[in-house]
Design a protein around this motif. Structure first.
Motif, PDB file in Angstrom:
ATOM      1  N   ALA A  25      62.541 116.971  43.177  1.00  0.00           N
ATOM      2  CA  ALA A  25      63.621 117.643  42.580  1.00  0.00           C
ATOM      3  C   ALA A  25      64.649 118.797  43.344  1.00  0.00           C
ATOM      4  O   ALA A  25      65.025 119.350  44.023  1.00  0.00           O
ATOM      5  CB  ALA A  25      63.186 117.903  41.620  1.00  0.00           C
ATOM      6  N   LEU A  26      62.913 119.017  44.191  1.00  0.00           N
ATOM      7  CA  LEU A  26      63.689 120.821  44.979  1.00  0.00           C
ATOM      8  C   LEU A  26      64.052 120.075  46.460  1.00  0.00           C
ATOM      9  O   LEU A  26      65.285 120.882  46.090  1.00  0.00           O
ATOM     10  CB  LEU A  26      62.156 121.699  45.760  1.00  0.00           C
ATOM     11  N   ALA A  27      64.125 118.932  46.633  1.00  0.00           N
ATOM     12  CA  ALA A  27      64.382 118.481  47.523  1.00  0.00           C
ATOM     13  C   ALA A  27      66.400 118.154  48.039  1.00  0.00           C
ATOM     14  O   ALA A  27      66.722 118.077  48.341  1.00  0.00           O
ATOM     15  CB  ALA A  27      63.723 116.972  48.645  1.00  0.00           C
ATOM     16  N   THR A  28      66.661 118.598  46.364  1.00  0.00           N
ATOM     17  CA  THR A  28      68.001 117.918  46.077  1.00  0.00           C
ATOM     18  C   THR A  28      68.479 118.826  46.195  1.00  0.00           C
ATOM     19  O   THR A  28      69.931 118.849  46.002  1.00  0.00           O
ATOM     20  CB  THR A  28      67.949 117.329  44.512  1.00  0.00           C
ATOM     21  N   LEU A  29      68.102 120.618  46.703  1.00  0.00           N
ATOM     22  CA  LEU A  29      68.736 122.245  46.443  1.00  0.00           C
ATOM     23  C   LEU A  29      69.061 121.981  47.497  1.00  0.00           C
ATOM     24  O   LEU A  29      68.728 121.716  48.614  1.00  0.00           O
ATOM     25  CB  LEU A  29      68.209 122.657  45.887  1.00  0.00           C
ATOM     26  N   PRO A  30      70.647 122.968  47.208  1.00  0.00           N
ATOM     27  CA  PRO A  30      71.729 123.049  48.732  1.00  0.00           C
ATOM     28  C   PRO A  30      70.724 123.946  49.619  1.00  0.00           C
ATOM     29  O   PRO A  30      70.359 124.728  49.344  1.00  0.00           O
ATOM     30  CB  PRO A  30      73.089 123.192  48.678  1.00  0.00           C
TER      31      PRO A  30
ATOM     32  N   SER B 183      65.388 129.948  34.674  1.00  0.00           N
ATOM     33  CA  SER B 183      65.996 129.299  36.624  1.00  0.00           C
ATOM     34  C   SER B 183      64.987 127.739  36.322  1.00  0.00           C
ATOM     35  O   SER B 183      65.215 127.319  37.894  1.00  0.00           O
ATOM     36  CB  SER B 183      65.458 129.936  37.515  1.00  0.00           C
ATOM     37  N   GLN B 184      65.257 126.882  35.578  1.00  0.00           N
ATOM     38  CA  GLN B 184      64.866 125.860  35.060  1.00  0.00           C
ATOM     39  C   GLN B 184      65.476 124.265  35.860  1.00  0.00           C
ATOM     40  O   GLN B 184      67.001 125.052  35.307  1.00  0.00           O
ATOM     41  CB  GLN B 184      64.093 125.629  33.899  1.00  0.00           C
ATOM     42  N   LEU B 185      65.270 123.936  36.473  1.00  0.00           N
ATOM     43  CA  LEU B 185      65.800 123.121  36.536  1.00  0.00           C
ATOM     44  C   LEU B 185      66.051 121.954  35.733  1.00  0.00           C
ATOM     45  O   LEU B 185      65.586 121.924  34.527  1.00  0.00           O
ATOM     46  CB  LEU B 185      64.950 121.898  37.704  1.00  0.00           C
ATOM     47  N   PRO B 186      67.297 120.509  35.681  1.00  0.00           N
ATOM     48  CA  PRO B 186      67.624 120.417  34.206  1.00  0.00           C
ATOM     49  C   PRO B 186      66.361 119.372  34.467  1.00  0.00           C
ATOM     50  O   PRO B 186      65.625 118.825  35.407  1.00  0.00           O
ATOM     51  CB  PRO B 186      68.749 118.982  34.950  1.00  0.00           C
ATOM     52  N   ASP B 187      66.303 118.456  32.877  1.00  0.00           N
ATOM     53  CA  ASP B 187      64.857 117.979  32.728  1.00  0.00           C
ATOM     54  C   ASP B 187      65.193 116.734  33.770  1.00  0.00           C
ATOM     55  O   ASP B 187      64.123 116.129  34.416  1.00  0.00           O
ATOM     56  CB  ASP B 187      65.516 117.358  31.609  1.00  0.00           C
ATOM     57  N   ARG B 188      66.226 115.782  33.964  1.00  0.00           N
ATOM     58  CA  ARG B 188      66.271 114.875  35.196  1.00  0.00           C
ATOM     59  C   ARG B 188      67.342 115.965  35.854  1.00  0.00           C
ATOM     60  O   ARG B 188      68.126 116.254  36.097  1.00  0.00           O
ATOM     61  CB  ARG B 188      66.929 113.554  34.193  1.00  0.00           C
ATOM     62  N   VAL B 189      66.697 115.008  37.374  1.00  0.00           N
ATOM     63  CA  VAL B 189      67.820 115.619  38.542  1.00  0.00           C
ATOM     64  C   VAL B 189      67.527 114.263  39.262  1.00  0.00           C
ATOM     65  O   VAL B 189      66.652 113.660  39.716  1.00  0.00           O
ATOM     66  CB  VAL B 189      66.362 116.412  39.725  1.00  0.00           C
ATOM     67  N   THR B 190      69.223 114.032  39.745  1.00  0.00           N
ATOM     68  CA  THR B 190      68.777 112.991  41.114  1.00  0.00           C
ATOM     69  C   THR B 190      69.309 112.754  42.512  1.00  0.00           C
ATOM     70  O   THR B 190      69.962 114.089  42.874  1.00  0.00           O
ATOM     71  CB  THR B 190      70.251 112.268  39.820  1.00  0.00           C
ATOM     72  N   GLY B 191      68.293 112.946  43.407  1.00  0.00           N
ATOM     73  CA  GLY B 191      68.726 113.336  44.767  1.00  0.00           C
ATOM     74  C   GLY B 191      69.732 111.944  45.271  1.00  0.00           C
ATOM     75  O   GLY B 191      70.213 111.517  44.755  1.00  0.00           O
ATOM     76  N   VAL B 192      69.600 112.245  46.993  1.00  0.00           N
ATOM     77  CA  VAL B 192      70.823 111.870  46.721  1.00  0.00           C
ATOM     78  C   VAL B 192      71.334 110.354  47.672  1.00  0.00           C
ATOM     79  O   VAL B 192      72.099 109.935  47.984  1.00  0.00           O
ATOM     80  CB  VAL B 192      71.129 112.875  48.557  1.00  0.00           C
ATOM     81  N   ALA B 193      70.095 109.658  47.464  1.00  0.00           N
ATOM     82  CA  ALA B 193      69.331 108.428  47.500  1.00  0.00           C
ATOM     83  C   ALA B 193      69.779 108.056  46.240  1.00  0.00           C
ATOM     84  O   ALA B 193      69.779 106.728  45.386  1.00  0.00           O
ATOM     85  CB  ALA B 193      68.451 107.985  47.738  1.00  0.00           C
ATOM     86  N   GLY B 194      70.310 108.170  45.009  1.00  0.00           N
ATOM     87  CA  GLY B 194      70.402 107.934  43.353  1.00  0.00           C
ATOM     88  C   GLY B 194      69.476 108.090  42.842  1.00  0.00           C
ATOM     89  O   GLY B 194      69.204 107.504  41.340  1.00  0.00           O
ATOM     90  N   ILE B 195      68.175 108.181  43.431  1.00  0.00           N
ATOM     91  CA  ILE B 195      67.000 108.069  42.326  1.00  0.00           C
ATOM     92  C   ILE B 195      66.820 109.086  41.423  1.00  0.00           C
ATOM     93  O   ILE B 195      66.568 110.187  42.138  1.00  0.00           O
ATOM     94  CB  ILE B 195      65.720 107.897  43.674  1.00  0.00           C
ATOM     95  N   SER B 196      65.931 109.442  40.420  1.00  0.00           N
ATOM     96  CA  SER B 196      65.882 110.138  39.548  1.00  0.00           C
ATOM     97  C   SER B 196      64.848 110.212  39.148  1.00  0.00           C
ATOM     98  O   SER B 196      63.640 109.622  39.818  1.00  0.00           O
ATOM     99  CB  SER B 196      67.153 109.753  37.806  1.00  0.00           C
ATOM    100  N   VAL B 197      64.534 111.443  39.549  1.00  0.00           N
ATOM    101  CA  VAL B 197      63.309 112.219  39.044  1.00  0.00           C
ATOM    102  C   VAL B 197      62.985 113.250  38.037  1.00  0.00           C
ATOM    103  O   VAL B 197      64.366 113.557  37.539  1.00  0.00           O
ATOM    104  CB  VAL B 197      62.525 113.039  40.153  1.00  0.00           C
ATOM    105  N   GLU B 198      61.889 113.314  37.263  1.00  0.00           N
ATOM    106  CA  GLU B 198      62.279 113.672  35.347  1.00  0.00           C
ATOM    107  C   GLU B 198      61.061 114.978  35.719  1.00  0.00           C
ATOM    108  O   GLU B 198      59.928 114.920  36.388  1.00  0.00           O
ATOM    109  CB  GLU B 198      62.042 112.170  34.819  1.00  0.00           C
ATOM    110  N   ARG B 199      61.156 116.053  35.299  1.00  0.00           N
ATOM    111  CA  ARG B 199      59.880 116.405  34.510  1.00  0.00           C
ATOM    112  C   ARG B 199      58.717 116.467  34.109  1.00  0.00           C
ATOM    113  O   ARG B 199      59.006 115.612  33.411  1.00  0.00           O
ATOM    114  CB  ARG B 199      60.592 117.759  33.656  1.00  0.00           C
TER     115      ARG B 199
END
Length: 191
Positions: A68-73, A170-186
């Motif tokens: 999830a962190l790796a999706t942040l610019p 400062s919480q991430l959304p419960d579901r984060v989608t990465g650049v490859a389109g793969i989602s990760v969830e809290r």
């Protein structure tokens, strides 16, 4: 911003604030800036955790968070490692050294005017002093919950506490989608 991931994590754990583990560190960084400051980059320092008999899923939760962190610019993750201790158990190695090296290299490259260091680890005092004295840079220490070092605070130009409200907001959304389109969830344990 330079974040000592384990120092922050253990501060949250010691306060019983598991619901804040899914932290968007870029948003947190923005909340710690003063008016007129802008965020250039975030460096997050950690090591891959090992499975434990009482918590075999620990590495999976950490990996989910790191994905999830790796999706942040403008965020980079810097890894240390765990080393076996004599007499049993493991200890994390290289985080302090990695933080010190990156802080000094960035100061030398004139990559910032003010650095925010999120840690309460006094082992970083020498690096902080070198950045101030050799490069004339300002360093602010943001102490994680339940973490504080008087020596580190005195070496900084200023220090602040990371407040519960800043973590909550400062919480991430419960579901984060990465650049490859793969989602990760809290992880459910972090809700």
């Amino acid at each position: 911003m330079y974040i000592d991931g384990f120092n922050l994590f253990y501060g949250l754990r010691d306060k019983g604030w598991r619901r804040y583990y899914w932290l968007d560190v870029r948003t947190l960084a923005g909340r710690l800036l003063r008016p007129g400051q802008s965020l250039a980059f975030v460096r997050y320092f950690t090591a891959r955790v090992l499975s434990a008999p009482d918590d075999p899923d620990k590495p999976n939760r950490q990996n989910t968070y790191l994905e999830a962190l790796a999706t942040l610019p403008n965020l980079s993750i810097h890894y240390g490692y765990f080393m076996p201790r004599r007499g049993g158990g493991y200890e994390e190695k290289m985080t302090d050294v990695n933080i010190a090296v990156e802080l000094l290299c960035d100061a030398h490259a004139d990559a910032f005017d003010t650095a925010i260091l999120v840690s309460g680890d006094s082992d970083l005092t020498s690096a902080l002093l070198a950045v101030r004295e050799r490069y004339g840079k300002r360093v602010v220490v943001a102490f994680p919950p339940a973490r504080r070092s008087a020596v580190l605070g005195e070496a900084a130009r200023a220090s602040i506490a990371v407040e519960r409200s800043a973590l909550r907001d400062s919480q991430l959304p419960d579901r984060v989608t990465g650049v490859a389109g793969i989602s990760v969830e809290r992880p459910t344990e972090w809700s």
